[in-house]
Write a protein that holds these residues in place. Structure first.
Motif, PDB file in Angstrom:
ATOM      1  N   SER A   1      -1.802 -10.633  -0.523  1.00 48.39           N
ATOM      2  CA  SER A   1      -2.631  -9.789  -1.389  1.00 48.39           C
ATOM      3  C   SER A   1      -4.029 -10.355  -1.601  1.00 48.39           C
ATOM      4  O   SER A   1      -4.857  -9.720  -2.262  1.00 48.39           O
TER       5      SER A   1
ATOM      6  N   LEU B   1       3.967  -2.138 -11.369  1.00 46.55           N
ATOM      7  CA  LEU B   1       4.768  -1.293 -10.470  1.00 46.55           C
ATOM      8  C   LEU B   1       6.203  -1.771 -10.333  1.00 46.55           C
ATOM      9  O   LEU B   1       6.954  -1.231  -9.520  1.00 46.55           O
TER      10      LEU B   1
ATOM     11  N   THR C   1       1.201   5.174  -6.238  1.00 45.09           N
ATOM     12  CA  THR C   1      -0.127   5.773  -6.363  1.00 45.09           C
ATOM     13  C   THR C   1      -0.127   6.808  -7.464  1.00 45.09           C
ATOM     14  O   THR C   1       0.851   7.517  -7.670  1.00 45.09           O
ATOM     15  N   ARG C   2      -1.256   6.885  -8.160  1.00 43.05           N
ATOM     16  CA  ARG C   2      -1.332   7.765  -9.335  1.00 43.05           C
ATOM     17  C   ARG C   2      -2.059   9.069  -9.058  1.00 43.05           C
ATOM     18  O   ARG C   2      -2.257   9.876  -9.950  1.00 43.05           O
TER      19      ARG C   2
ATOM     20  N   ASP D   1      -7.716   2.530  -6.182  1.00 43.25           N
ATOM     21  CA  ASP D   1      -6.520   1.747  -6.545  1.00 43.25           C
ATOM     22  C   ASP D   1      -6.132   0.842  -5.394  1.00 43.25           C
ATOM     23  O   ASP D   1      -6.077   1.276  -4.238  1.00 43.25           O
ATOM     24  N   ARG D   2      -5.854  -0.426  -5.711  1.00 39.12           N
ATOM     25  CA  ARG D   2      -5.323  -1.366  -4.740  1.00 39.12           C
ATOM     26  C   ARG D   2      -4.100  -2.029  -5.361  1.00 39.12           C
ATOM     27  O   ARG D   2      -4.099  -2.351  -6.562  1.00 39.12           O
ATOM     28  N   GLU D   3      -3.128  -2.264  -4.541  1.00 40.14           N
ATOM     29  CA  GLU D   3      -1.860  -2.825  -5.037  1.00 40.14           C
ATOM     30  C   GLU D   3      -1.679  -4.232  -4.519  1.00 40.14           C
ATOM     31  O   GLU D   3      -1.765  -4.483  -3.303  1.00 40.14           O
TER      32      GLU D   3
ATOM     33  N   SER E   1      -0.753  -2.384  -9.583  1.00 38.65           N
ATOM     34  CA  SER E   1      -1.776  -1.520  -9.009  1.00 38.65           C
ATOM     35  C   SER E   1      -3.051  -1.644  -9.861  1.00 38.65           C
ATOM     36  O   SER E   1      -3.010  -1.351 -11.068  1.00 38.65           O
ATOM     37  N   TYR E   2      -4.143  -2.096  -9.261  1.00 38.78           N
ATOM     38  CA  TYR E   2      -5.396  -2.335  -9.980  1.00 38.78           C
ATOM     39  C   TYR E   2      -6.428  -1.273  -9.630  1.00 38.78           C
ATOM     40  O   TYR E   2      -6.540  -0.828  -8.483  1.00 38.78           O
ATOM     41  N   THR E   3      -7.222  -0.919 -10.643  1.00 33.66           N
ATOM     42  CA  THR E   3      -8.440  -0.130 -10.473  1.00 33.66           C
ATOM     43  C   THR E   3      -9.597  -0.954 -11.031  1.00 33.66           C
ATOM     44  O   THR E   3      -9.553  -1.356 -12.201  1.00 33.66           O
TER      45      THR E   3
ATOM     46  N   ASP F   1       0.839  -1.195   0.000  1.00 37.07           N
ATOM     47  CA  ASP F   1       0.000   0.000   0.000  1.00 37.07           C
ATOM     48  C   ASP F   1       0.871   1.241   0.000  1.00 37.07           C
ATOM     49  O   ASP F   1       1.864   1.320   0.706  1.00 37.07           O
TER      50      ASP F   1
END
Length: 482
Positions: A79, A136, A6-7, A101-103, A117-119, A2
């Motif tokens: 994860s 990432l 981050t974007r 977003d989750r990583e 990193s998923y959306t 986490d």
């Protein structure tokens, strides 16, 4: 994972229905695949039904291994809870309509992990979800390199701090007075407590003062001259100077070293009563005589490297300062390399002294001089060494013409070895023997040349020819021995 990669906050399109309502599904799929490193179509049960991979080299994922498998089985243990939360529609509804977003870390067949990193956004088709992933790994590698660089810098800083601590401790506890002086302005940059005690003030007050303020005017001129020599030679020892405040005499030693700010002097001061005892008057006179001798004088250590020399030796080898020869092998200038010096040293070690050893000295710029060397071994002193007196020889036997003086002994002939070819030495030896025999025959016969010719088994004509060749007797130019 986490917080990595981050974007930032996503600002959506204002009127998506206007522009994307009639978009062909293939165009949408190509746009999603082009913008994502990994795109997954996940059903309501969390099973991967379709996927797109933009660059299989950067993201080594094979579709046949993930298709129709639960998404949660493709990720690492730590994860799985994140994947379960992303496919949980009730929780997604509770959190709001905006995607988050989750990583997660995917596992590959090789056992390595890929941070992604998923959306996740709903597709509206049979409760399917679209998971848009961004690799990432490049960011993770960059962060790892940054961490490694920071750790390396911290280790270097720690070593420097420890070294500086040790330096400060030694500097402050040293019983010898030490000053660090700027070589240009001659301002004292650092002083240890012993230096302050010696000159009658504190070390802090010394810093920033000119070195000149510590010494009497008469001594300062010699100190300046010594420091000028240090700039050239690198170090200087044995200078005596008088402290202005206390009137005490100290012995100075100075060395030159460099830091980022430029060249600095390291000046050490020892009170004369604690200094190493000086040579007595006799030794000083002897050293002064050796330095002033017109003959070259040089001292070497057991490894044949030069310890010291006088000015005449420097002139002989065509050099300007003693620093240019100190520590260099004597064979670089004396004799034939690997021959003469080895013979000379062998005789010195066997007999303790050598006289009138004939050899040559080669100058730095090619000049060669014939010399005679006398040497002595001094192995019983504090520092074992060998001393040599080298005398240039201006007159040598010239065997190139009939009028040259002939060697009169075996010693003189053997001195020619190495400087004259063997063929010429043999011819010279024959002439010497012939001349000696003729002189002996004339002496026995009472200078009767007829009798001398008979004693030698020669005709009178041959005897007269040999007398002329060797320059023996007073002969009439017209006398042919008839």
């Amino acid at each position: 994972m986490d917080g990595l990669g981050t974007r930032g906050k996503l600002t959506p399109f204002k009127e998506p229905e206007t522009y994307f309502g009639e978009v062909d599904p293939r165009v949408s799929a190509e746009a999603i695949a082009a913008t994502a490193d990994i795109a997954l179509i996940v059903d309501s049960e969390g099973i991967i039904r379709d996927m797109a991979v933009r660059d299989s080299d950067q993201v080594p994922v094979s579709p046949q291994h993930w298709l129709n498998r639960p998404w949660v089985e493709t990720v690492a243990e730590d994860s799985r809870s994140k994947v379960e939360q992303m496919v949980d529609r009730e929780q997604a509804t509770a959190e709001g309509s905006k995607p988050r977003d989750r990583e997660v870390n995917h596992r590959t067949q090789s056992g390595s992990e890929i941070p992604v990193s998923y959306t996740v956004v709903p597709l509206g088709v049979e409760d399917h979800l679209l998971a848009v992933g961004r690799d990432l790994k490049p960011i993770s590698q960059l962060q790892q390199r940054l961490i490694s660089a920071q750790q390396t810098m911290e280790r270097d800083y720690a070593r420097l701090r420890h070294a500086e601590t040790r330096y400060r401790l030694l500097f402050n506890l040293a019983s010898e007075a030490v000053l660090v002086v700027d070589s240009v302005s001659q301002t004292i940059i650092e002083a240890n407590p012993s230096a302050g005690k010696l000159v009658g003030t504190s070390a802090n007050r010394l810093m920033g003062q000119s070195l000149e303020t510590l010494f009497e005017s008469a001594s300062w001129a010699e100190v300046q001259s010594s420091l000028a020599s240090v700039r050239v030679a690198g170090q200087q020892e044995g200078l005596r100077a008088q402290i202005r405040e206390s009137g005490a005499w100290v012995e100075l030693s100075a060395s030159l070293f460099r830091q980022q700010g430029g060249p600095l002097f390291l000046v050490r001061m020892v009170p004369v009563d604690r200094a190493v005892p000086q040579e007595d008057a006799r030794d000083r006179q002897l050293l002064k005589v050796l330095e002033s001798l017109p003959d070259a004088f040089v001292v070497i250590d057991p490894d044949h490297r030069i310890l010291t020399s006088n000015t005449s030796f420097l002139d002989l080898v065509e050099l300007a300062t003693e620093n240019q020869i100190r520590g260099e092998p004597l064979s670089q200038w004396l004799g034939r390399p690997g021959v003469d010096l080895n013979i000379l040293m062998a005789n010195l070690k066997e007999h303790g002294a050598v006289r009138n050893f004939a050899t040559v000295v080669r100058g730095q710029y090619g000049a060669s001089s014939e010399v005679e060397v006398s040497g002595v071994s001094a192995m019983n002193g504090e520092q074992p060494c060998f001393g040599f007196m080298i005398r240039p020889v201006t007159t040598r036997f010239n065997i190139s013409g009939p009028s040259s003086p002939l060697p009169r002994s075996v010693e003189q002939l053997t001195n020619l070895v190495g400087r004259v070819p063997l063929k010429e030495i043999i011819r010279e030896t024959t002439d010497v023997i012939e001349s000696l025999c003729i002189e002996a025959a004339l002496e026995v016969s009472g200078d009767n040349r007829a009798s001398a010719a008979q004693l030698l088994g020669l005709s009178r004509q041959s005897l007269y020819a040999k007398l002329r060749r060797h320059g023996l007797g007073d002969l009439d130019p017209n006398d042919q021995g008839t």
